[in-house]
Scaffold this active site. Structure first.
Site, PDB file in Angstrom:
ATOM      1  CE  LYS A   1      -7.404  -1.284   2.136  1.00  0.00           C
ATOM      2  NZ  LYS A   1      -7.490  -0.127   3.029  1.00  0.00           N
TER       3      LYS A   1
ATOM      4  CB  SER B   1      -0.957  -0.006   1.188  1.00  0.00           C
ATOM      5  OG  SER B   1      -0.243  -0.172   2.390  1.00  0.00           O
TER       6      SER B   1
ATOM      7  CG  HIS C   1      -4.306  -1.542  -1.241  1.00  0.00           C
ATOM      8  ND1 HIS C   1      -4.886  -0.301  -1.321  1.00  0.00           N
ATOM      9  CD2 HIS C   1      -3.925  -1.702   0.052  1.00  0.00           C
ATOM     10  CE1 HIS C   1      -4.845   0.284  -0.138  1.00  0.00           C
ATOM     11  NE2 HIS C   1      -4.269  -0.541   0.717  1.00  0.00           N
TER      12      HIS C   1
HETATM   13  N1  PMP Z   1      -4.620  -5.190   4.667  1.00  0.00           N
HETATM   14  C1  PMP Z   1      -4.147  -4.167   3.937  1.00  0.00           C
HETATM   15  C2  PMP Z   1      -3.017  -4.404   2.990  1.00  0.00           C
HETATM   16  C3  PMP Z   1      -4.717  -2.896   4.078  1.00  0.00           C
HETATM   17  O1  PMP Z   1      -4.245  -1.855   3.367  1.00  0.00           O
HETATM   18  C4  PMP Z   1      -5.799  -2.712   4.972  1.00  0.00           C
HETATM   19  C5  PMP Z   1      -6.481  -1.357   5.145  1.00  0.00           C
HETATM   20  N2  PMP Z   1      -5.638  -0.310   5.433  1.00  0.00           N
HETATM   21  C6  PMP Z   1      -6.236  -3.809   5.702  1.00  0.00           C
HETATM   22  C7  PMP Z   1      -5.648  -5.038   5.518  1.00  0.00           C
HETATM   23  C8  PMP Z   1      -7.363  -3.681   6.685  1.00  0.00           C
HETATM   24  O2  PMP Z   1      -8.572  -3.677   6.017  1.00  0.00           O
HETATM   25  P1  PMP Z   1      -9.883  -3.068   6.680  1.00  0.00           P
HETATM   26  O3  PMP Z   1      -9.942  -1.622   6.331  1.00  0.00           O
HETATM   27  O4  PMP Z   1     -10.991  -3.853   6.062  1.00  0.00           O
HETATM   28  O5  PMP Z   1      -9.782  -3.310   8.157  1.00  0.00           O
END
Ligand code: PMP
Length: 403
Positions: A245, A185, A213
């Site tokens: 997302k 990310s 992502h």
């Molecule tokens: N894994 C990754 C790679 C993320 O970017 C995120 C969100 N920032 C999450 C897990 C967590 O997902 P959620 O917003 O559904 O808690």
């Protein structure tokens, strides 16, 4: 008497002094391309709402309808009395969309990683994790009693080395879990999942990918990283993701075999002990799958916009890293300068946040932009113009030469 809570103020003040505290901006309305942030109309350039689905009429209508038919809340955790027909229908549809035998929906992606990882591996087991994996994976790994090892970012050879050396040192691991983000990310690069899965298989390891992502972005119709690499499903035993997302709503999920799902919901404490999604959330997630299946133009536009923006930024002379996805980091280096660039962009009318140490290494500060399918060419030109103007003012780009 000593105040037992004095550390609260002290630690917060320390963060403020180091400029590491979060100052929250406020959206005064929906997360759309042009939106109101802190009372100012700006172009949204940093949300995870890749396809613009959070404000799609079909999702909104489905949410409203579900409130009317099923109420505002579910009433319980799912294993007791909070498992509605909508929840099971969402899992059926998601598994079909993913081409998996079964899927399980968690309250969030964070809850999926924190709840499942420590159950898959424990005492006497080994976890090998990419060094840049997401914080929710790191926390899931920390909750496990397994031995933990890290391999160099996106480096399958190093993964092989770590597995070889660990197995030599203690040859009797009960189970091994190899875990990686699908799309990273902060940099927008894609994990070499085909190679990671092949090396995992050589060592008899389970392979777990966090595709938060990649979903709605990569692969056939946004089906994610496993589809992107055209991997047979059985090569990646746990495909984890999120509805927060590209799907535009909220909720985590895992997909894989029926055995995985039966195991996961009986064992994950985050799933067993936490209230289930309200009907409106579930219905909106179902509608998001409908939209992905029926309206392929959103994913197509996301990639057209991504290519256009990356080319224009490169042509201007910005360093945009090695991203291969709609996450485009605009590298600045110095944390203070990245923050000034973000503030200047906001003044001009573009909302894009700086990512600074400790979220990324010292000297690697950047503005992280995230593309959106709903942005028009005009919007993109406005954003590119804003980056050019602010980049020159702050001497990130060479200043205009006077003839
Ligand atoms: N894994 C990754 C790679 C993320 O970017 C995120 C969100 N920032 C999450 C897990 C967590 O997902 P959620 O917003 O559904 O808690």
């Amino acid at each position: 008497m000593r105040d037992p809570t004095s550390f609260l103020r002290q630690e917060y003040d320390d963060l403020v002094r180091q400029e590491l505290d979060w100052r929250l901006r406020v959206l005064g309305g929906p997360s759309t391309t042009w939106c109101i942030v802190d009372g100012k109309r700006v172009l949204m350039f940093c949300s995870n709402n890749y396809l613009g689905l959070s404000n799609h009429p079909k999702l909104k209508e489905a949410a409203i309808r579900a409130v009317e038919t099923h109420g505002a809340g579910s009433g319980s955790v799912r294993p007791i009395a909070g498992n509605m027909d909508l929840h099971t229908e969402l899992e059926r549809r998601l598994a079909k969309f993913k081409g998996a035998e079964a899927s399980l929906v968690y309250q969030t992606g964070f809850a999926a990683n924190a709840g499942l990882i420590p159950q898959l591996v424990g005492k006497g087991d080994l976890i090998v994790s990419d060094e840049l994996n997401h914080g929710s994976i790191i926390d899931g790994v920390r909750l496990s009693q397994a031995e933990r090892k890290v391999y160099k970012h996106a480096d399958p050879e190093d993964l092989g080395r770590v597995l070889d050396e660990s197995e030599k040192a203690s040859p009797a691991f009960r189970r091994i879990l190899v875990i990686t983000d699908g799309v990273f990310s902060m940099d927008g690069d894609i994990a070499p999942l085909d190679k990671v899965a092949a090396i995992g298989a050589e060592h008899g390891a389970m392979v777990y990918v966090d595709d938060a992502h990649g979903e709605g972005v990569l692969g056939d119709g946004g089906r994610g990283i496993v589809s992107h690499f055209k991997l047979p499903r059985e090569k990646v035993q746990v495909e984890m993701g999120t509805f927060s997302k590209a799907f535009g709503v909220v909720g985590g999920h895992v997909s894989g075999s029926r055995d995985l799902v039966n195991f996961a919901y009986n064992k994950s404490r985050t799933w067993l002990l936490s209230g289930s999604h309200p009907p409106a959330v579930v219905a909106a997630c179902l509608a998001a799958i409908d939209v992905l299946e029926d309206e392929p133009e959103h994913v197509r536009r996301l990639w057209e916009n991504t290519r256009y923006f990356k080319k224009a930024m490169r042509d201007l002379g910005f360093d945009i890293g090695k991203s291969e996805t709609p996450i485009t980091p605009v590298m600045v280096g110095d944390s203070g300068k990245a923050k000034r660039l973000s503030s200047r962009l906001f003044e001009i009318g573009v909302f894009a946040l700086p990512i600074v140490y400790p979220m990324v290494a010292q000297g690697k500060a950047r503005i992280r932009t995230i593309m959106n399918a709903a942005l028009t060419r005009e919007d993109l030109d406005f954003a590119i113009g804003a980056f050019e103007k602010a980049g020159k003012e702050l001497e990130i780009l060479p200043a205009e030469r006077v003839a």
